[in-house]
Design a protein around this motif. Structure first.
Motif, PDB file in Angstrom:
ATOM      1  N   ASP A  42      31.781  37.269  52.276  1.00  0.00           N
ATOM      2  CA  ASP A  42      33.195  37.654  52.385  1.00  0.00           C
ATOM      3  C   ASP A  42      33.383  39.081  51.847  1.00  0.00           C
ATOM      4  N   ASN A  43      34.196  39.241  50.813  1.00  0.00           N
ATOM      5  CA  ASN A  43      34.481  40.572  50.246  1.00  0.00           C
ATOM      6  C   ASN A  43      33.545  40.953  49.105  1.00  0.00           C
ATOM      7  N   LEU A  44      32.555  40.116  48.824  1.00  0.00           N
ATOM      8  CA  LEU A  44      31.650  40.351  47.695  1.00  0.00           C
ATOM      9  C   LEU A  44      30.328  40.914  48.200  1.00  0.00           C
ATOM     10  N   LEU A  45      29.835  41.940  47.532  1.00  0.00           N
ATOM     11  CA  LEU A  45      28.564  42.553  47.900  1.00  0.00           C
ATOM     12  C   LEU A  45      27.838  42.999  46.640  1.00  0.00           C
TER      13      LEU A  45
ATOM     14  N   SER B 211      39.195  35.670  43.880  1.00  0.00           N
ATOM     15  CA  SER B 211      40.349  34.996  44.481  1.00  0.00           C
ATOM     16  C   SER B 211      41.195  35.936  45.328  1.00  0.00           C
ATOM     17  N   GLY B 212      41.337  37.186  44.883  1.00  0.00           N
ATOM     18  CA  GLY B 212      42.249  38.121  45.539  1.00  0.00           C
ATOM     19  C   GLY B 212      41.691  38.818  46.753  1.00  0.00           C
ATOM     20  N   GLY B 213      40.363  38.811  46.906  1.00  0.00           N
ATOM     21  CA  GLY B 213      39.773  39.316  48.137  1.00  0.00           C
ATOM     22  C   GLY B 213      39.593  40.807  48.248  1.00  0.00           C
ATOM     23  N   VAL B 214      39.753  41.575  47.153  1.00  0.00           N
ATOM     24  CA  VAL B 214      39.534  43.014  47.290  1.00  0.00           C
ATOM     25  C   VAL B 214      38.032  43.300  47.350  1.00  0.00           C
TER      26      VAL B 214
END
Length: 208
Positions: free
Chosen positions: A180-183, A75-78
Motif C-alpha cells: 500500500d503506502n508503506l515502503l 492508518s492515515g495512508g500517507v
C-alpha cells in the motif's frame, strides 16, 4: 499532496546526507523529533543506521512518535519510506544479539546475513544490483538499477507478496519491502548517486 517531508530525528539516522539528497530533488524537508509534526506530515521518512535494538529503543524513546507514525502512515495512508534500519524496523522482530520488537507493519524477522559462499564477506557493503520481484507492480518508486548497501542483517519477510525488490550477496537478500503506502529500502538512496536521487524524486510524486 505536496513535496513536504517529515524526516524523523530519533538519534539513529544519517540525517544530514538524507536531508541534502531530498533538498536536491526539491523536497521541503522538516527534520523533526516532534510527534505532532509527524502526525500532520504529508510524507514521512524514517532513516536508520546502527543496530536494530538501539534504533528501536531510540524511536520508542521519543514521546508519542510511534503512535504518530501509526496514526499518520499505517492508518492515515500517507506515503512512508524507511531507509536501511528504518526499513528493518517495519519488521515484527529484530534478532540482532537479543530479540527486539519491531513495529510489525510488515511481518518478518531481521536476521544475520549468512552467505551460501564462505568467501562472501559480511557486512554487505558497496554497490549491488536491485531487481524487481513480480510483486513490485503497483509500486512506482523502486526501479531496477544499482544502489549502495551497507548492512550485516537482512529482512526475512513472512509474505513474499511484501517483497518489492531483491539483490544478491552470497544468496538472495531483500532490497525493498512494501505494501500500500508503506515502503522500505535496505540500500541508502542518499549514497546511491543518480539512482538514489531518482528514487527520492519518485517518492515525492508517489500517491498510493
Amino acid at each position: 499532496m505536496g513535496n513536504s517531508v517529515a524526516l524523523i530525528d530519533y538519534g539513529a539516522g544519517n540525517l544530514h546526507s538524507v536531508e541534502n539528497a531530498l533538498r536536491k530533488v526539491g523536497a521541503e524537508v522538516n527534520v523533526t523529533a516532534d510527534s505532532d509534526v509527524v502526525a500532520r506530515a504529508e510524507r514521512i521518512i524514517l532513516p536508520g543506521v546502527g543496530s536494530f535494538k538501539s534504533c528501536a529503543e531510540g524511536l520508542r524513546a521519543v514521546d508519542g512518535m510511534v503512535e504518530a507514525m501509526e496514526s499518520r502512515a499505517l492508518s492515515g495512508g500517507v506515503p512512508f519510506l524507511g531507509i536501511c534500519v528504518g526499513m528493518q524496523l517495519l519488521a515484527t522482530r529484530g534478532l540482532e544479539h537479543d530479540t527486539t520488537d519491531g513495529l510489525d507493519w510488515i511481518s518478518g524477522d531481521v536476521e544475520l546475513i549468512e552467505p551460501d559462499d564462505p568467501k562472501v564477506k559480511v557486512p554487505h557493503m558497496g554497490w549491488n544490483d536491485v531487481g524487481l520481484t513480480p510483486h513490485a507492480h503497483g509500486n512506482e518508486v523502486v526501479q531496477p538499477g544499482e544502489a549502495y548497501f551497507l548492512h550485516s542483517y537482512r529482512f526475512h519477510a513472512e509474505d513474499g507478496a511484501d517483497i518489492v525488490a531483491m539483490t544478491d550477496h552470497g544468496g538472495g537478500i531483500v532490497a525493498a519491502v512494501g505494501r500500500d503506502n508503506l515502503l522500505g529500502v535496505q540500500f541508502h538512496p542518499e549514497k546511491s548517486q543518480a539512482y538514489g536521487l531518482d528514487l527520492l524524486s519518485r517518492f515525492l510524486e508517489w500517491n498510493p
